[in-house]
Design an enzyme around this catalytic site. Structure first.
Site: not given
Length: 416
Positions: A87, A90, A147
């Site tokens: 993640s 991101k 997230s």
């Protein structure tokens, strides 16, 4: 006859300074032996300077600690290896949204529709529902704080029509930002063979987010966000410690392990850390704290040379003054191990005497900053004042004295 001179200037009390960056390459004029002036561009060697690593026995497959104020690498381990970022990638999706906001293509109140694909995303979620229209500012928090993989797909489709097109744009932007070991295949960071980043790229991207979008950066230290009556907390463990942390993003997949890209500030000084490959949330929390504490404990920022600082007074031939002050073109801020800060010295080198005319700003030599046995960098040594050319009679006397070997010029005088 001109002689090469080397003088050592002890820097006994380097001061703290509010300057933010190292000096950029200096454009100056070099004083040639025949008295002419020619243009010269001198590049500094200290940009992205990597210090020799102090002992740091700590887990993690890939690690980097960056002092962004001075572009100094404090520690690195396999920092350029492309690895699954989970993640943490991101951050690139967030950059794309903020870039669109900054350019005016969208506003915070622009709304994107939730597709079936987005609503069915697995993993961490914002809990969007198919058919909903959600404001960009809410989607941003759904990515930064929660997230949300679903929120990532919503903004990808809203900005580029499809996640595949969005990934292409991510790769184009990554090239613009200088991310040399990154490639994106999706907006969320879910495992894909064609999706990877290096921890160095993550640190660079973190700094771009802070510098390019300062008005939005405080969102990274928000500790909770509620959507559809579901309250979720930020997964960044550093935000809950009293260590100055104010961002950025955790990650976890079986391939990447537990990982984190984070930034912290103490007393006006900032560090960025990024790492991958830990075994648990607990270990991630412990390593993150250790890396940040290490950076602030073992290193110090200082300003050893100020703009226009005098370093040495040297002899002049054929001039209206017998001597001239030489010094630094620009000031600089450095990050050094605390143990080396008191060893710092400037070593000047130049030809003496220097033939007039000399103009303020002429490059007449160079100086090195040295800490112990290590050379930090080389910089232009410039004239800090003008010296006009003397009249014909005075010049003739100087030249005859030099030819006969009876010329007496003042010895270089170090300026403390």
């Amino acid at each position: 006859m001109m002689k090469a001179q080397l003088c050592i200037v002890k820097i006994s009390h380097p001061c703290q300074c509010p300057e933010r960056r190292l000096p950029m390459p200096c454009k100056g004029r070099k004083h040639s032996k025949d008295g002419g002036i020619r243009a010269l561009i001198l590049s500094l060697l200290l940009i992205a300077f990597a210090l020799p690593a102090l002992a740091l026995d700590i887990p993690g497959r890939q690690i980097i600690i960056l002092d962004p104020d001075t572009d100094t690498i404090l520690f690195e381990r396999d920092a350029d290896k492309p690895v699954p970022p989970a993640s943490m990638s991101k951050l690139m999706t967030i950059y794309m949204v903020l870039d669109a906001l900054k350019s005016g293509r969208i506003t915070e109140d622009s709304k994107f529709s939730v597709s079936e694909k987005a609503s069915k995303m697995g993993g961490s979620k914002m809990f969007t529902r198919e058919g909903d229209k959600i404001r960009v500012i809410d989607l941003l928090r759904g990515i930064i704080v929660q997230s949300g993989n679903d929120a990532c797909v919503v903004v990808a489709e809203g900005l580029a029509g499809s996640e595949a097109n969005f990934a292409k744009r991510m790769n184009e932007k990554a090239q613009e930002l200088g991310l040399q070991n990154s490639r994106f295949a999706n907006s969320s960071g879910l495992p894909d063979d064609g999706h990877y980043m290096s921890v160095r790229d993550l640190a660079i991207l973190a700094e771009h987010l802070r510098e390019d979008f300062p008005e939005y950066f405080p969102m990274f230290k928000e500790t909770e966000f509620t959507w559809e009556d579901i309250r979720q907390t930020n997964r960044n463990p550093l935000l809950y410690m009293d260590i100055g942390a104010d961002g950025l993003k955790t990650g976890h997949t079986s391939e990447a392990g537990y990982c984190l890209t984070a930034t912290a500030e103490r007393d006006g000084r900032r560090v960025v850390v990024a790492f991958t490959g830990l075994d648990s949330k607990k270990q991630r929390e412990e390593v993150a704290r250790q890396l940040v504490d290490y950076a602030f404990r073992e290193f110090v920022q200082l300003t050893p040379i100020k703009e226009g600082q005098s370093l040495v007074r040297v002899a002049v031939s054929e001039g209206t003054s017998p001597t001239i002050l030489l010094g630094a073109f620009e000031g600089m801020r450095l990050t050094l191990p605390s143990r080396d800060a008191e060893k710092l010295e400037a070593r000047t080198s130049f030809d003496s005497p220097i033939a007039a005319p000399i103009r303020k700003g002429d490059v007449v030599g160079q100086y090195q900053l040295v800490a112990g046995s290590q050379t930090i960098g080389e910089y232009p040594l410039v004239a800090l004042e003008d010296v006009a050319r003397a009249g014909f009679f005075a010049r003739t006397i100087d030249n005859i004295s030099i030819m006969l070997g009876i010329a007496e010029f003042p010895s270089p005088e170090i300026i403390d």
